[in-house]
Structure formats: structure tokens, C-alpha cells
Design an enzyme around this catalytic site. Structure first.
Site, PDB file in Angstrom:
ATOM      1  N   ARG A 178       0.825  -1.213   0.000  1.00 45.50           N
ATOM      2  CA  ARG A 178       0.000   0.000   0.000  1.00 45.50           C
ATOM      3  C   ARG A 178       0.862   1.268   0.000  1.00 45.50           C
ATOM      4  O   ARG A 178       0.429   2.341  -0.405  1.00 45.50           O
ATOM      5  CB  ARG A 178      -0.945   0.005   1.209  1.00 45.50           C
ATOM      6  CG  ARG A 178      -1.698   1.317   1.377  1.00 45.50           C
ATOM      7  CD  ARG A 178      -2.937   1.191   2.240  1.00 45.50           C
ATOM      8  NE  ARG A 178      -2.691   0.489   3.479  1.00 45.50           N
ATOM      9  CZ  ARG A 178      -2.083   1.006   4.548  1.00 45.50           C
ATOM     10  NH1 ARG A 178      -1.631   2.238   4.520  1.00 45.50           N
ATOM     11  NH2 ARG A 178      -1.937   0.293   5.638  1.00 45.50           N
ATOM     12  N   TYR A 212     -15.605  17.587 -15.260  1.00 44.98           N
ATOM     13  CA  TYR A 212     -16.165  16.238 -15.283  1.00 44.98           C
ATOM     14  C   TYR A 212     -17.185  16.112 -14.145  1.00 44.98           C
ATOM     15  O   TYR A 212     -16.952  16.618 -13.041  1.00 44.98           O
ATOM     16  CB  TYR A 212     -15.013  15.246 -15.104  1.00 44.98           C
ATOM     17  CG  TYR A 212     -15.448  13.847 -14.828  1.00 44.98           C
ATOM     18  CD1 TYR A 212     -16.134  13.104 -15.781  1.00 44.98           C
ATOM     19  CD2 TYR A 212     -15.193  13.245 -13.597  1.00 44.98           C
ATOM     20  CE1 TYR A 212     -16.544  11.806 -15.517  1.00 44.98           C
ATOM     21  CE2 TYR A 212     -15.590  11.953 -13.327  1.00 44.98           C
ATOM     22  CZ  TYR A 212     -16.269  11.245 -14.289  1.00 44.98           C
ATOM     23  OH  TYR A 212     -16.681   9.964 -14.026  1.00 44.98           O
ATOM     24  N   ASP A 236      -7.023  19.282 -15.072  1.00 44.28           N
ATOM     25  CA  ASP A 236      -7.431  17.949 -15.523  1.00 44.28           C
ATOM     26  C   ASP A 236      -7.067  17.844 -17.002  1.00 44.28           C
ATOM     27  O   ASP A 236      -7.677  18.496 -17.852  1.00 44.28           O
ATOM     28  CB  ASP A 236      -8.935  17.746 -15.288  1.00 44.28           C
ATOM     29  CG  ASP A 236      -9.361  16.297 -15.546  1.00 44.28           C
ATOM     30  OD1 ASP A 236      -8.768  15.659 -16.441  1.00 44.28           O
ATOM     31  OD2 ASP A 236     -10.295  15.826 -14.875  1.00 44.28           O
ATOM     32  N   LYS A 256      -8.783   6.544 -19.289  1.00 42.36           N
ATOM     33  CA  LYS A 256      -9.222   6.982 -20.602  1.00 42.36           C
ATOM     34  C   LYS A 256      -8.094   6.788 -21.624  1.00 42.36           C
ATOM     35  O   LYS A 256      -7.809   5.670 -21.988  1.00 42.36           O
ATOM     36  CB  LYS A 256      -9.720   8.428 -20.518  1.00 42.36           C
ATOM     37  CG  LYS A 256     -10.620   8.708 -19.282  1.00 42.36           C
ATOM     38  CD  LYS A 256     -11.943   7.987 -19.322  1.00 42.36           C
ATOM     39  CE  LYS A 256     -12.727   8.015 -18.010  1.00 42.36           C
ATOM     40  NZ  LYS A 256     -12.969   9.296 -17.394  1.00 42.36           N
TER      41      LYS A 256
HETATM   42  C1  LIG Z   1     -13.350   9.847 -16.134  1.00 39.67           C
HETATM   43  C2  LIG Z   1     -12.830  11.178 -15.768  1.00 39.67           C
HETATM   44  C3  LIG Z   1     -12.418  11.455 -14.459  1.00 39.67           C
HETATM   45  C4  LIG Z   1     -12.533  10.452 -13.338  1.00 39.67           C
HETATM   46  O1  LIG Z   1     -11.642   9.404 -13.511  1.00 39.67           O
HETATM   47  P1  LIG Z   1     -11.924   7.902 -12.992  1.00 39.67           P
HETATM   48  O2  LIG Z   1     -10.729   7.166 -13.488  1.00 39.67           O
HETATM   49  O3  LIG Z   1     -13.219   7.458 -13.584  1.00 39.67           O
HETATM   50  O4  LIG Z   1     -11.994   7.969 -11.512  1.00 39.67           O
HETATM   51  C5  LIG Z   1     -11.887  12.725 -14.211  1.00 39.67           C
HETATM   52  N1  LIG Z   1     -11.796  13.662 -15.179  1.00 39.67           N
HETATM   53  C6  LIG Z   1     -12.201  13.417 -16.431  1.00 39.67           C
HETATM   54  C7  LIG Z   1     -12.082  14.495 -17.455  1.00 39.67           C
HETATM   55  C8  LIG Z   1     -12.747  12.190 -16.773  1.00 39.67           C
HETATM   56  O5  LIG Z   1     -13.158  11.971 -18.027  1.00 39.67           O
END
Ligand SMILES: *Cc1c(COP(=O)(O)O)cnc(C)c1O
Length: 406
Positions: A67, A122, A187, A212
């Protein structure tokens, strides 16, 4: 071998793998140990102390417990940091775990303080901030209202560009200037380090939902933040305490994904440009939301080196048309998430942005497309057929608000 002077495609293939030949292996090694044999109490204890406070395992103490730190995860972090022009990176079990850690790491338990969040974000990030779960107060604002939203207790500014799902671009350097010393987290999920490096424009952190584009194949959940070593220590400490480390198998898949990231992004972007040009002229489309150098000459390519492979459309036919489009497309899978090799379609107001306050929620007429690696002509044919089945009668209908906001 130092890969830092090579081009981005070369670094994507080699960063974080510099020592593999010395180790006598070719593929990335995976360490699944949940615990590690200790040399003795003294050295094991010192190593534990180092990691629990956000450092790395000490050479003679070794890793102690999975961890706290994992070598497969650390390798992926090196690879990603290199692509992001960052000193280092910290990987988490999901994008949301990464964002949670960013907020906790920048504030203190005695005074969680205030966060300025530029909308749109998001839906999950918006939800996390609005829920109050992390104990911070939040001001949601537009990109030009950051300066006036900053307070003496502001700990963090959060911005997303291109934004989800409107694909609006935000000037990172301008937000950093307005933040006046408060760390800015960007982000960077939609852009990826192939098209944008937020740290080069003054951001303190570049955050990814690695689920993604970085993974790129729809088979792994993860998150990562590229940043400087001081911030990374704080993030690693929160990660160790809260148990938010990325799993080593996920780290392996993500690191493997980095090798093809530039190739995938450029190919998906080319297809997206073809699809966007076609959609732009379709009579069922009220508005195409897709970045363009004509609309954003000040940011493309100086900040955002392309247009990406994400787009949204608002339909003349409103919610009913959007619902019909999502269920009539065949090559596009109707599913949330994005950035994989296969194309996806989803309805932000009903799904990814369901938790967002009604006044900030995307239009019920909007559908978001993630363009994959299929032949673009096949994607256009699928859209052509599905849009032919979509009515243009406008309907007024709002989507339900998520009923379980904590
Ligand atoms: C999917 C997404 C997140 C969250 O990420 P997870 O891996 O689903 O926790 C944050 N920001 C954006 C732009 C996203 O598309």
C-alpha cells in the site's frame, strides 16, 4: 540511458524502461508482492517511515508493504512524468482517487479551506467538490472569475481543458496568473501529454483519469498526477494513508499504453477531424462542440497542440433525438468513459454529468462522442444512418438530478 533529449514518440516507448536491459528483461516486470521480507527492524522501520511520509523506500531497507509503494507503479510514474515534462508523478487507483488526494494534500486537517473550481468539470469532480465530503468550501466560477473568487484560505484552483463535455478551452497561464500563487491543478484527461503539458504553462499539477487515453483500451481504471517532487511527497503521503495506490497490474497496462499513446492520439484526432467536418454540415446538428484553431487562435497550438478526438453535438431534436441517436448507433458503443481504441457515445446530462447542479448541467440535447481507431468513413456511415432516424422536432425535457448526493 537518458531519454529526455529524444522526441515524444521515442520517450513514450522508452521512458521508465531505461534499466530493463541491465535487469536482463525486455518486458516491464510486474511485482505483485503485498508485503516484502525485511532486512532487520531498524532498516525496515526506517524505510517504512520514509514511505509513510511520502518518500521512497530506502535502498538498504527495501519496500515494506504494497500500500505504501510498488516498483511497477513507480515505473509507470516515471514514464508518465517524462511525457508531462514533470519532475515526477504519483499514480492512484482511479482519477477520482487522484483528485481527492490533490484536495487533501493541499489543505490541512485543521482547516480544509477553500477551493476555486472552474466549470464545466467532469461530473464526478463537480460532484466530489459540491458534496462537501472533503470538508472544503467551494466556489464554482467561470475561467475569467478566478481572480475574484480567490480568498485568503484558498488552497487549490481546479480547471479542466478541454472541458468535459463542452470541449471549451481554458487559458492555463491566465488561470495561473489569476490564482496569484495558489496551486492550479489542470485535468489533462482529454488532451493527454501528447497534445498539452499544463506544467509548462505554470500549473502545479496535471491530473489524468488514466482510465481513458493513457490506458486506451477500455480495460483498466487508474489515475495519475504529474507534478514537482515537493507536491508529490504530499500526494504520496495521502495515498499511503488513505490506501489509494494504483494496482501493479493496472500500472503495467497503463505503462504499456503509453508506448502507443502518441500514435493513437494522432490517428484518433485525424479521424475526429473528418467526423467533425461531416457533422458540422448535418441538418440535425444544432451545434458541434469541437476545438478549432479558428475559434481559439490564442490557444491552438501554443497551449493545445491539436484538436483532440473528443466532441459533443447538440441536436435540434432535443432530448428525444439525443436518446434515439445513442440507441441507434451501432459502431459507436453506447457507454460512458472515453479515449479508447473503439468509439463511444453517451449522454452527459443523464450519465456522466448527472450529479451536477441543474444550472450547470449540460443540455439534454447534447451527446458526447469519443472517436476511436475505426476507419473514419465507417464512423461517418454509422452516424449518417443513425442521424437519419433522429427526429428534428424539439422537445423540452430536463434530465433527473442524481438522488444520492451525499
Ligand atoms: C473519467 C474522468 C475522471 C474520473 O476518472 P476515474 O478514473 O473514472 O476515476 C476525471 N476527469 C475526467 C475528465 C474524466 O473523463
Amino acid at each position: 540511458m537518458d531519454v529526455s533529449n529524444f522526441g515524444p514518440e521515442t520517450r513514450a516507448v522508452h521512458a521508465g524502461r531505461e534499466d530493463l536491459a541491465l535487469l536482463g528483461v525486455h518486458a516491464l516486470p510486474i511485482d505483485l508482492s503485498s508485503t516484502y521480507p525485511l532486512p532487520d527492524i531498524e532498516r525496515g522501520g526506517d524505510s517504512y517511515e520514509a514511505m509513510a511520509t511520502g518518500g521512497h523506500p530506502l535502498n538498504d531497507g527495501g519496500p515494506v508493504y504494497a500500500r505504501l509503494w510498488n516498483p511497477t507503479v513507480a515505473r509507470f510514474e516515471r514514464g508518465l512524468a517524462d511525457l508531462e515534462h514533470a519532475e515526477t508523478a504519483v499514480a492512484f487507483a482511479s482519477g477520482m482517487a487522484a483528485f481527492t488526494a490533490a484536495v487533501l494534500a493541499m489543505s490541512s486537517p485543521s482547516s480544509r479551506g477553500h477551493v476555486v473550481a472552474v466549470r464545466p468539470l467532469y461530473g464526478g469532480s463537480d460532484h466530489l467538490l459540491a458534496s462537501g465530503l472533503l470538508g472544503v468550501t467551494v466556489t464554482f466560477c467561470r475561467a475569467d472569475e478566478v481572480a475574484q473568487s480567490i480568498r485568503p484560505d484558498t488552497r487549490l484552483v481546479m480547471v479542466e481543458t478541454p472541458a468535459n463535455p463542452s470541449l471549451e478551452l481554458v487559458d492555463i497561464a491566465d488561470v495561473v496568473a489569476q490564482a496569484d500563487g495558489v496551486p492550479v491543478v489542470v485535468d489533462n484527461t482529454f488532451a493527454t501529454p501528447v497534445l498539452q503539458n499544463p506544467l509548462d504553462h505554470g500549473a502545479a499539477m496535471s491530473l489524468h483519469s488514466a482510465t481513458k487515453y493513457l490506458g486506451g483500451h477500455g480495460d483498466v481504471v487508474g489515475g495519475v498526477i504529474a507534478t514537482d517532487e515537493d507536491t508529490a511527497r504530499k500526494l504520496r503521503q495521502v495515498r499511503a494513508i488513505t490506501g489509494a495506490l494504483l494496482h501493479p497490474l493496472a500500472a503495467y497496462l497503463l505503462h504499456r499504453g503509453l508506448a502507443t499513446l502518441p500514435l493513437r492520439i494522432h490517428a484518433q484526432e485525424r479521424s475526429a477531424q473528418t467526423v467533425a467536418a461531416w457533422l458540422q454540415r448535418h441538418p440535425a446538428i444544432q451545434r458541434l462542440h469541437y476545438p478549432s484553431p479558428e475559434a481559439s487562435p490564442d490557444l491552438i497550438p501554443s497551449q493545445f497542440r491539436g484538436t483532440g478526438a473528443m466532441m459533443s453535438v447538440t441536436l435540434h431534436g432535443g432530448y428525444e433525438a439525443a436518446a434515439r441517436l445513442t440507441s441507434t448507433l451501432e459502431l459507436f458503443t453506447h457507454a460512458v468513459s472515453l479515449g479508447g481504441v473503439d468509439s463511444l457515445v453517451q449522454h452527459p446530462a443523464a450519465l456522466t454529468h448527472r450529479p451536477v447542479a441543474p444550472e450547470a448541467r449540460p443540455s439534454a440535447s447534447m451527446v458526447r462522442l469519443s472517436i476511436g481507431l475505426e476507419n473514419p468513413e465507417d464512423l461517418v456511415s454509422d452516424l449518417d444512418r443513425a442521424l437519419g432516424a433522429v427526429g428534428s422536432q424539439s422537445t423540452e425535457r430536463q434530465c433527473a438530478t442524481l438522488s444520492t448526493v451525499p
